[in-house]
Motif scaffolding. Structure first.
Motif, PDB file in Angstrom:
ATOM      1  N   UNK A 170       0.829  -1.203   0.000  1.00 17.64           N
ATOM      2  CA  UNK A 170       0.000   0.000   0.000  1.00 17.64           C
ATOM      3  C   UNK A 170       0.869   1.260   0.000  1.00 17.64           C
ATOM      4  N   UNK A 171       0.249   2.398  -0.324  1.00 14.63           N
ATOM      5  CA  UNK A 171       0.975   3.670  -0.279  1.00 14.63           C
ATOM      6  C   UNK A 171       1.490   3.951   1.127  1.00 14.63           C
ATOM      7  N   UNK A 172       0.669   3.623   2.125  1.00 17.26           N
ATOM      8  CA  UNK A 172       1.082   3.869   3.505  1.00 17.26           C
ATOM      9  C   UNK A 172       2.353   3.098   3.834  1.00 17.26           C
ATOM     10  N   UNK A 173       2.395   1.828   3.457  1.00 15.39           N
ATOM     11  CA  UNK A 173       3.588   1.018   3.722  1.00 15.39           C
ATOM     12  C   UNK A 173       4.781   1.485   2.896  1.00 15.39           C
ATOM     13  N   UNK A 174       4.499   1.864   1.657  1.00 17.43           N
ATOM     14  CA  UNK A 174       5.551   2.362   0.772  1.00 17.43           C
ATOM     15  C   UNK A 174       6.184   3.621   1.357  1.00 17.43           C
ATOM     16  N   UNK A 175       5.338   4.518   1.853  1.00 16.46           N
ATOM     17  CA  UNK A 175       5.843   5.760   2.454  1.00 16.46           C
ATOM     18  C   UNK A 175       6.704   5.448   3.673  1.00 16.46           C
ATOM     19  N   UNK A 176       6.247   4.526   4.497  1.00 13.16           N
ATOM     20  CA  UNK A 176       7.012   4.164   5.692  1.00 13.16           C
ATOM     21  C   UNK A 176       8.376   3.584   5.323  1.00 13.16           C
ATOM     22  N   UNK A 177       8.406   2.794   4.257  1.00 19.18           N
ATOM     23  CA  UNK A 177       9.674   2.219   3.821  1.00 19.18           C
ATOM     24  C   UNK A 177      10.623   3.281   3.290  1.00 19.18           C
ATOM     25  N   UNK A 178      10.075   4.240   2.551  1.00 18.20           N
ATOM     26  CA  UNK A 178      10.915   5.320   2.029  1.00 18.20           C
ATOM     27  C   UNK A 178      11.533   6.100   3.181  1.00 18.20           C
ATOM     28  N   UNK A 179      10.729   6.369   4.183  1.00 17.49           N
ATOM     29  CA  UNK A 179      11.210   7.114   5.345  1.00 17.49           C
ATOM     30  C   UNK A 179      11.952   6.220   6.324  1.00 17.49           C
ATOM     31  N   UNK A 180      11.847   4.880   6.086  1.00 21.37           N
ATOM     32  CA  UNK A 180      12.502   3.878   6.932  1.00 21.37           C
ATOM     33  C   UNK A 180      12.141   4.057   8.397  1.00 21.37           C
ATOM     34  N   UNK A 181      10.828   4.237   8.624  1.00 20.58           N
ATOM     35  CA  UNK A 181      10.350   4.411  10.000  1.00 20.58           C
ATOM     36  C   UNK A 181      10.453   3.092  10.751  1.00 20.58           C
ATOM     37  N   UNK A 182      11.028   3.145  11.910  1.00 22.04           N
ATOM     38  CA  UNK A 182      11.172   1.962  12.768  1.00 22.04           C
ATOM     39  C   UNK A 182      11.897   0.830  12.050  1.00 22.04           C
ATOM     40  N   UNK A 183      12.842   1.195  11.173  1.00 23.62           N
ATOM     41  CA  UNK A 183      13.629   0.199  10.426  1.00 23.62           C
ATOM     42  C   UNK A 183      12.740  -0.766   9.640  1.00 23.62           C
ATOM     43  N   UNK A 184      11.543  -0.287   9.246  1.00 21.08           N
ATOM     44  CA  UNK A 184      10.585  -1.159   8.563  1.00 21.08           C
ATOM     45  C   UNK A 184      11.147  -1.695   7.254  1.00 21.08           C
ATOM     46  N   UNK A 185      11.823  -0.833   6.469  1.00 20.51           N
ATOM     47  CA  UNK A 185      12.349  -1.264   5.175  1.00 20.51           C
ATOM     48  C   UNK A 185      13.449  -2.306   5.353  1.00 20.51           C
ATOM     49  N   UNK A 186      14.372  -2.030   6.257  1.00 22.44           N
ATOM     50  CA  UNK A 186      15.472  -2.968   6.455  1.00 22.44           C
ATOM     51  C   UNK A 186      14.968  -4.332   6.910  1.00 22.44           C
ATOM     52  N   UNK A 187      14.009  -4.337   7.833  1.00 19.60           N
ATOM     53  CA  UNK A 187      13.472  -5.607   8.314  1.00 19.60           C
ATOM     54  C   UNK A 187      12.760  -6.347   7.189  1.00 19.60           C
ATOM     55  N   UNK A 188      12.024  -5.608   6.392  1.00 19.73           N
ATOM     56  CA  UNK A 188      11.259  -6.245   5.312  1.00 19.73           C
ATOM     57  C   UNK A 188      12.166  -6.849   4.250  1.00 19.73           C
ATOM     58  N   UNK A 189      13.176  -6.103   3.818  1.00 11.75           N
ATOM     59  CA  UNK A 189      14.037  -6.596   2.742  1.00 11.75           C
ATOM     60  C   UNK A 189      14.939  -7.739   3.230  1.00 11.75           C
ATOM     61  N   UNK A 190      15.285  -7.723   4.516  1.00 12.32           N
ATOM     62  CA  UNK A 190      16.099  -8.826   5.054  1.00 12.32           C
ATOM     63  C   UNK A 190      15.323 -10.131   5.059  1.00 12.32           C
ATOM     64  N   UNK A 191      14.005 -10.044   5.167  1.00 11.20           N
ATOM     65  CA  UNK A 191      13.177 -11.242   5.244  1.00 11.20           C
ATOM     66  C   UNK A 191      12.834 -11.819   3.873  1.00 11.20           C
ATOM     67  N   UNK A 192      13.197 -11.116   2.802  1.00 13.99           N
ATOM     68  CA  UNK A 192      12.882 -11.626   1.458  1.00 13.99           C
ATOM     69  C   UNK A 192      13.718 -12.869   1.159  1.00 13.99           C
ATOM     70  N   UNK A 193      13.072 -13.905   0.632  1.00 13.33           N
ATOM     71  CA  UNK A 193      13.778 -15.154   0.307  1.00 13.33           C
ATOM     72  C   UNK A 193      14.542 -15.042  -0.998  1.00 13.33           C
ATOM     73  N   UNK A 194      13.997 -14.290  -1.950  1.00 13.85           N
ATOM     74  CA  UNK A 194      14.614 -14.179  -3.272  1.00 13.85           C
ATOM     75  C   UNK A 194      15.667 -13.074  -3.243  1.00 13.85           C
ATOM     76  N   UNK A 195      16.935 -13.478  -3.201  1.00 11.97           N
ATOM     77  CA  UNK A 195      18.019 -12.513  -3.124  1.00 11.97           C
ATOM     78  C   UNK A 195      18.167 -11.689  -4.396  1.00 11.97           C
TER      79      UNK A 195
END
Length: 567
Positions: free
Chosen positions: A110-135
């Motif tokens: 969603x846009x809300x999640x996308x915005x949070x990832x761009x701003x990297x609020x609460x390390x949301x982007x880093x946590x999300x991308x680390x959990x991706x299985x497809x490198x």
């Protein structure tokens, strides 16, 4: 010709330096720019176009912001959250990148999640991308976010942004005039906001009387409201300091006085006119005509010497005026919240009542007669549009020092009153809605006649069309021909009865309404017969004649009652 002396220095300062050094005077208006206007400024900065200079003034060795709060606050907001501005200004780019991301991850981010990832609020982007299985998708995903963050960082270079400013170097007594001239574009401040900014350091000392304590409370309330949306820290203000020092500026005193008086006069004032009344009353007390109200600052010592007298007189007059007018302008009977119809009120007209009574001895014959006559003048001056233009000059005629001294001691001549009223009636136009004047005069008529205590006890009354609105709408189509929203077709009916009546008349409802019909000049059954018959054949002239005839009866009641009744 002598060269004109310049009273301002023009220069520029970096944004980062400015917000560290600048002080916001205590009296600044709340933020009023719309989201679009804020985005327009940010877009202007992005494109490198020039924008308006702010105005500062040095007081006690400090640079105080007099004008430019909206611009600096917007830039500060951008610095704290650039995405909130970049996103709507670059919607196509934003949508494209979000779509690309969802195609890569096969999800519905969603846009809300996308915005949070761009701003990297609460390390949301880093946590999300680390959990991706497809490198393999991590790199293109990071590229999407890096591209957006790069655009955000380059959209406006705040570290090198220069803010143009004008620094006023002239006489402090002329700050308000300078402020007014420089503030004609954008979202202009009214003259009272200008005084508030310019006089913020000109102080008065309050004592401990009842009304001086009220002034302190109103000043506190003002800052509590302002603090909710101020983007810069207010200089020289704390609630504790205010209570201990009991010092307020002339600006604070005028605004607080106005709020106190407005709160005491609900029968006459419904809008937020506190500044007009506060400064207007100070002008009356200082015998300074309203059009020269900017010179009040020169009367600071005189105001200080007469604070208690000013407050006591203003509050006494506000109370007696409210009591006199509440009897005729009160709208809802037997309701928890009393409402008033103030459609005939104007600021200068009401200030003229203060001016006319200010120096009169309380309970003297002139004082009593003035109060008795004011309701008639209130109506007559409205329908004659006496206060419609040059109100400040007309107000001056009521000052004690006026050479053309006017007052309310002499009663209104009923024949002149009727003549003015009938001329006003001749100007009524077709329509179905009641305007503010009609509602106020209808309220006055009702309170003076059929909404007497005997008839209205225990009831709440509502405005109603004598010829039901639904019937008018059925037969009178655009362009409208019937005077359906005029005085002759307006009245009050009990709320329960009104809801039941709808498209009917009182003659169709069970019950006895003889007193109401008689005292309100309600149309007779034969008149309704004529009305309905002529509406059906579009003979609107006869319908209007019947409405006008009732209006004349209402006018006779109002002029007679207002000139005879003691309020």
């Amino acid at each position: 010709m002598a060269k004109q002396q310049q009273h301002a220095d023009y220069s520029q300062m970096s944004f980062e330096t400015l917000i560290k050094e600048i002080e916001l005077p205590k009296f600044q208006r709340g933020l009023v720019w719309s989201a679009k206007k804020k985005r327009d400024l940010i877009n202007t900065l992005n494109e490198g176009f020039p924008f308006g200079a702010i105005l500062i003034y040095e007081q006690d060795g400090k640079n105080v912001l007099l004008d430019g709060q909206q611009r600096l606050s917007t830039i500060k907001e951008y610095r704290e959250n650039p995405l909130a501005y970049w996103k709507p200004l670059n919607k196509d780019k934003y949508d494209s990148e979000l779509l690309k991301l969802n195609e890569i991850v096969k999800e519905n981010i969603t846009e809300k999640n996308f915005d949070s990832m761009i701003l990297n609020r609460n390390d949301e982007f880093d946590d999300w991308i680390d959990d991706l299985d497809n490198k393999e998708i991590k790199k293109p995903i990071r590229q999407i976010f890096n591209d957006i963050k790069k655009e955000l960082s380059e959209f406006i270079d705040l570290s090198n942004l220069q803010i143009p400013y004008l620094k006023y170097t002239g006489d402090a007594s002329r700050i308000a005039d300078v402020f007014a001239n420089l503030n004609k574009g954008g979202t202009p401040l009214n003259k009272y906001e200008i005084f508030n900014a310019a006089w913020s350091r000109e102080q008065l000392k309050l004592g401990n009387s009842e009304y001086e304590n009220e002034i302190i409370k109103y000043v506190e309330r003002y800052y509590d409201d302002l603090a909710e949306d101020a983007q810069f820290e207010l200089s020289d203000y704390s609630s504790d300091d205010l209570k201990s020092s009991r010092k307020v500026s002339v600006a604070e005193f005028g605004t607080a006085l106005g709020k106190m008086i407005v709160d005491k006069m609900p029968a006459l004032i419904s809008n937020d006119a506190s500044n007009e009344f506060g400064f207007g009353i100070l002008g009356i007390a200082m015998n300074l005509e309203n059009k020269k109200i900017s010179e009040l600052i020169a009367k600071k010592s005189q105001i200080q010497s007469n604070i208690v007298e000013i407050l006591e007189t203003a509050n006494r007059l506000a109370s007696v005026l409210n009591a006199a007018f509440s009897k005729i302008l009160q709208r809802n009977h037997n309701s928890k919240t009393t409402k008033y119809e103030t459609g005939l009120s104007t600021t200068f007209k009401i200030l003229s009542y203060f001016a006319a009574l200010w120096d009169l001895v309380e309970d003297s014959e002139d004082y009593i007669q003035s109060l008795k006559n004011m309701p008639a003048y209130y109506v007559m001056d409205s329908i004659s549009n006496r206060w419609g233009s040059h109100g400040d000059q007309t107000l001056q005629d009521y000052y004690a020092s006026s050479l053309t001294k006017k007052n309310y001691i002499s009663a209104v001549e009923i024949d002149r009153f009727k003549s003015i009223f009938n001329n006003w009636l001749d100007e009524q136009t077709a329509g179905i809605l009641f305007n503010a004047q009609i509602r106020a005069i209808t309220t006055i008529h009702a309170n003076l006649t059929y909404l007497s205590d005997e008839l209205s006890t225990g009831e709440t009354y509502e405005f109603e069309h004598v010829i039901p609105k639904s019937i008018l709408a059925k037969y009178d189509t655009q362009p409208l021909k019937v005077l359906g929203g005029s005085l002759g077709n307006a009245m009050f009916l009990p709320k329960k009865l009104n809801n039941a009546k709808k498209a009917n008349t009182l003659y169709d409802i069970s019950g006895s309404f003889d007193d109401l019909i008689k005292q309100s000049h309600y149309f007779s059954e034969s008149e309704f017969g004529e009305i309905f018959k002529n509406l059906e054949i579009s003979n609107f002239g006869i319908v209007n004649n019947i409405i006008i005839e009732r209006a004349h009866k209402v006018i006779d009641d109002v002029t007679r009652k207002l000139t005879e009744t003691k309020f």
